[in-house]
Scaffold this motif. Structure first.
Motif, PDB file in Angstrom:
ATOM      1  N   LYS A   2       0.801  -1.225   0.000  1.00 61.22           N
ATOM      2  CA  LYS A   2       0.000   0.000   0.000  1.00 61.22           C
ATOM      3  C   LYS A   2       0.831   1.271   0.000  1.00 61.22           C
ATOM      4  CE  LYS A   2      -3.712  -2.169   2.623  1.00 61.22           C
ATOM      5  NZ  LYS A   2      -4.786  -2.397   1.754  1.00 61.22           N
ATOM      6  N   SER A   3       2.078   1.178   0.455  1.00 64.03           N
ATOM      7  CA  SER A   3       2.897   2.375   0.597  1.00 64.03           C
ATOM      8  C   SER A   3       4.358   2.075   0.256  1.00 64.03           C
ATOM      9  CB  SER A   3       2.791   2.905   2.034  1.00 64.03           C
ATOM     10  OG  SER A   3       3.597   4.036   2.202  1.00 64.03           O
ATOM     11  N   ILE A   4       4.901   2.898  -0.629  1.00 63.38           N
ATOM     12  CA  ILE A   4       6.292   2.748  -1.053  1.00 63.38           C
ATOM     13  C   ILE A   4       7.027   4.038  -0.742  1.00 63.38           C
ATOM     14  CG2 ILE A   4       7.820   2.440  -3.052  1.00 63.38           C
ATOM     15  CD1 ILE A   4       5.499   0.839  -4.359  1.00 63.38           C
ATOM     16  N   LEU A   5       8.234   3.900  -0.207  1.00 65.35           N
ATOM     17  CA  LEU A   5       9.086   5.055   0.024  1.00 65.35           C
ATOM     18  C   LEU A   5      10.300   4.922  -0.882  1.00 65.35           C
ATOM     19  CD1 LEU A   5      10.058   7.085   2.961  1.00 65.35           C
ATOM     20  CD2 LEU A   5      11.929   5.822   1.913  1.00 65.35           C
ATOM     21  N   VAL A   6      10.673   6.012  -1.532  1.00 66.60           N
ATOM     22  CA  VAL A   6      11.888   6.029  -2.333  1.00 66.60           C
ATOM     23  C   VAL A   6      12.748   7.193  -1.865  1.00 66.60           C
ATOM     24  CG1 VAL A   6      10.846   7.383  -4.221  1.00 66.60           C
ATOM     25  CG2 VAL A   6      12.890   5.998  -4.666  1.00 66.60           C
ATOM     26  N   ARG A  20      11.902   2.978 -10.709  1.00 71.19           N
ATOM     27  CA  ARG A  20      11.443   1.658 -10.271  1.00 71.19           C
ATOM     28  C   ARG A  20      10.319   1.791  -9.246  1.00 71.19           C
ATOM     29  NH1 ARG A  20      14.137  -3.327  -9.947  1.00 71.19           N
ATOM     30  NH2 ARG A  20      15.253  -2.601 -11.773  1.00 71.19           N
ATOM     31  N   ALA A  21      10.453   2.738  -8.318  1.00 68.80           N
ATOM     32  CA  ALA A  21       9.412   2.954  -7.307  1.00 68.80           C
ATOM     33  C   ALA A  21       8.106   3.410  -7.968  1.00 68.80           C
ATOM     34  CB  ALA A  21       9.883   3.977  -6.278  1.00 68.80           C
ATOM     35  N   ILE A  22       8.203   4.272  -8.967  1.00 66.27           N
ATOM     36  CA  ILE A  22       7.012   4.734  -9.685  1.00 66.27           C
ATOM     37  C   ILE A  22       6.339   3.558 -10.383  1.00 66.27           C
ATOM     38  CG2 ILE A  22       6.247   6.087 -11.684  1.00 66.27           C
ATOM     39  CD1 ILE A  22       8.330   8.239 -10.798  1.00 66.27           C
ATOM     40  N   ASP A  23       7.118   2.712 -11.054  1.00 69.30           N
ATOM     41  CA  ASP A  23       6.545   1.527 -11.719  1.00 69.30           C
ATOM     42  C   ASP A  23       5.820   0.639 -10.725  1.00 69.30           C
ATOM     43  OD1 ASP A  23       7.535   2.349 -14.168  1.00 69.30           O
ATOM     44  OD2 ASP A  23       9.267   0.983 -14.134  1.00 69.30           O
ATOM     45  N   MET A  24       6.426   0.427  -9.567  1.00 68.10           N
ATOM     46  CA  MET A  24       5.811  -0.442  -8.563  1.00 68.10           C
ATOM     47  C   MET A  24       4.583   0.218  -7.945  1.00 68.10           C
ATOM     48  SD  MET A  24       9.127  -2.236  -6.882  1.00 68.10           S
ATOM     49  CE  MET A  24       8.195  -3.618  -6.202  1.00 68.10           C
ATOM     50  N   ALA A  25       4.623   1.523  -7.725  1.00 74.01           N
ATOM     51  CA  ALA A  25       3.462   2.227  -7.173  1.00 74.01           C
ATOM     52  C   ALA A  25       2.285   2.138  -8.147  1.00 74.01           C
ATOM     53  CB  ALA A  25       3.822   3.681  -6.875  1.00 74.01           C
ATOM     54  N   ASP A  29      -0.961   0.209  -7.187  1.00 69.47           N
ATOM     55  CA  ASP A  29      -1.802   1.349  -6.818  1.00 69.47           C
ATOM     56  C   ASP A  29      -1.479   1.806  -5.391  1.00 69.47           C
ATOM     57  OD1 ASP A  29      -3.711   3.334  -7.337  1.00 69.47           O
ATOM     58  OD2 ASP A  29      -5.304   2.159  -6.383  1.00 69.47           O
ATOM     59  N   ALA A  30      -0.182   1.956  -5.138  1.00 68.52           N
ATOM     60  CA  ALA A  30       0.315   2.296  -3.803  1.00 68.52           C
ATOM     61  C   ALA A  30       0.611   3.783  -3.702  1.00 68.52           C
ATOM     62  CB  ALA A  30       1.581   1.498  -3.504  1.00 68.52           C
ATOM     63  N   ALA A 107       3.337  12.846 -13.324  1.00 70.26           N
ATOM     64  CA  ALA A 107       3.235  12.697 -14.780  1.00 70.26           C
ATOM     65  C   ALA A 107       3.069  11.236 -15.181  1.00 70.26           C
ATOM     66  CB  ALA A 107       4.474  13.293 -15.455  1.00 70.26           C
ATOM     67  N   ALA A 108       3.572  10.334 -14.350  1.00 66.23           N
ATOM     68  CA  ALA A 108       3.444   8.898 -14.613  1.00 66.23           C
ATOM     69  C   ALA A 108       2.092   8.354 -14.147  1.00 66.23           C
ATOM     70  CB  ALA A 108       4.573   8.141 -13.937  1.00 66.23           C
ATOM     71  N   GLY A 109       1.287   9.204 -13.510  1.00 65.68           N
ATOM     72  CA  GLY A 109      -0.049   8.790 -13.100  1.00 65.68           C
ATOM     73  C   GLY A 109      -0.189   8.381 -11.645  1.00 65.68           C
ATOM     74  N   ILE A 110       0.830   8.617 -10.845  1.00 62.89           N
ATOM     75  CA  ILE A 110       0.725   8.294  -9.417  1.00 62.89           C
ATOM     76  C   ILE A 110      -0.147   9.361  -8.769  1.00 62.89           C
ATOM     77  CG2 ILE A 110       1.973   7.861  -7.255  1.00 62.89           C
ATOM     78  CD1 ILE A 110       2.566   5.864  -9.529  1.00 62.89           C
ATOM     79  N   ARG A 111      -1.214   8.937  -8.129  1.00 61.93           N
ATOM     80  CA  ARG A 111      -2.173   9.890  -7.555  1.00 61.93           C
ATOM     81  C   ARG A 111      -1.835  10.309  -6.139  1.00 61.93           C
ATOM     82  NH1 ARG A 111      -7.029   6.098  -9.022  1.00 61.93           N
ATOM     83  NH2 ARG A 111      -5.782   5.007  -7.507  1.00 61.93           N
ATOM     84  N   ASP A 112      -1.223   9.426  -5.388  1.00 59.77           N
ATOM     85  CA  ASP A 112      -0.964   9.685  -3.974  1.00 59.77           C
ATOM     86  C   ASP A 112       0.548   9.820  -3.753  1.00 59.77           C
ATOM     87  OD1 ASP A 112      -1.191   9.955  -1.253  1.00 59.77           O
ATOM     88  OD2 ASP A 112      -1.997   7.947  -0.887  1.00 59.77           O
ATOM     89  N   VAL A 113       1.053  11.058  -3.911  1.00 60.23           N
ATOM     90  CA  VAL A 113       2.490  11.318  -3.805  1.00 60.23           C
ATOM     91  C   VAL A 113       2.736  12.300  -2.670  1.00 60.23           C
ATOM     92  CG1 VAL A 113       4.550  12.163  -4.983  1.00 60.23           C
ATOM     93  CG2 VAL A 113       2.749  11.039  -6.301  1.00 60.23           C
TER      94      VAL A 113
END
Length: 172
Positions: A2-6, A20-25, A29-30, A107-113
């Motif tokens: 649910k949550s990734i830190l980079v 890599r973190a963006i791809d995994m998020a 949907d993390a 820009a990559a579509g991550i909504r929760d940053v």
């Protein structure tokens, strides 16, 4: 997951870790937390000790310092100002690194940053921010801007691996 830190320091390798973190998020949907740690060396403290050693024992008043005046530092107050200025510059750099990383993630579509600028020992701060964010995964580059430091002190990625309960992905 649910949550990734980079962690990013603006280096090429931390850019790979961010990608890599963006791809995994996206895949999970993390939420993504991006941290930059200011590792500002307080030059002024060392210079202050040097300056105080040059002052006569009978005075605590700042005196002109020929050696440091070449660098625009002529008093003890000037030495203290040096740390404040270097800290401010480091914060500006950190803010820019985080803004660029956040823009890339969005820009990559991550909504929760979320972004965090911390200061202190990089490994300790990465671990603390990861715990506070409830990160399931921490993504770090194998090496960052520290260069030769890691041969002497041990790399940030190694320290993070040893001090966190979450999974850690080290990107080469």
């Amino acid at each position: 997951m649910k949550s990734i830190l980079v962690a990013t320091d603006g280096s090429v390798l931390s850019g790979k870790a961010l990608a890599r973190a963006i791809d995994m998020a996206k895949q999970f949907d993390a939420a993504l937390t991006i941290v930059n740690v200011l590792d500002v060396i307080p030059v002024g403290q060392s210079l202050k000790r040097f300056v105080q050693a040059e002052l006569p024992a009978t005075t605590l008043q700042p005196l002109p310092l020929p050696l440091l005046s070449r660098y625009g530092i002529s008093t003890l107050d000037g030495v203290e100002t040096l740390d404040a200025q270097s800290g401010a510059v480091a914060q500006l750099v950190s803010d820019r690194i985080l803004a660029d990383a956040e823009a890339t993630a969005e820009a990559a579509g991550i909504r929760d940053v979320h972004t965090v600028s911390a200061s202190g020992d990089p490994a300790q701060q990465i671990v603390a921010v990861a715990k506070a964010a409830g990160a399931d995964l921490v993504v770090v580059g194998r090496r960052g801007l520290s260069g030769l430091n890691e041969l002497v002190l041990g790399s940030v990625s190694q320290k993070v691996l040893h001090h966190i309960a979450a999974d850690v992905l080290v990107v080469a």
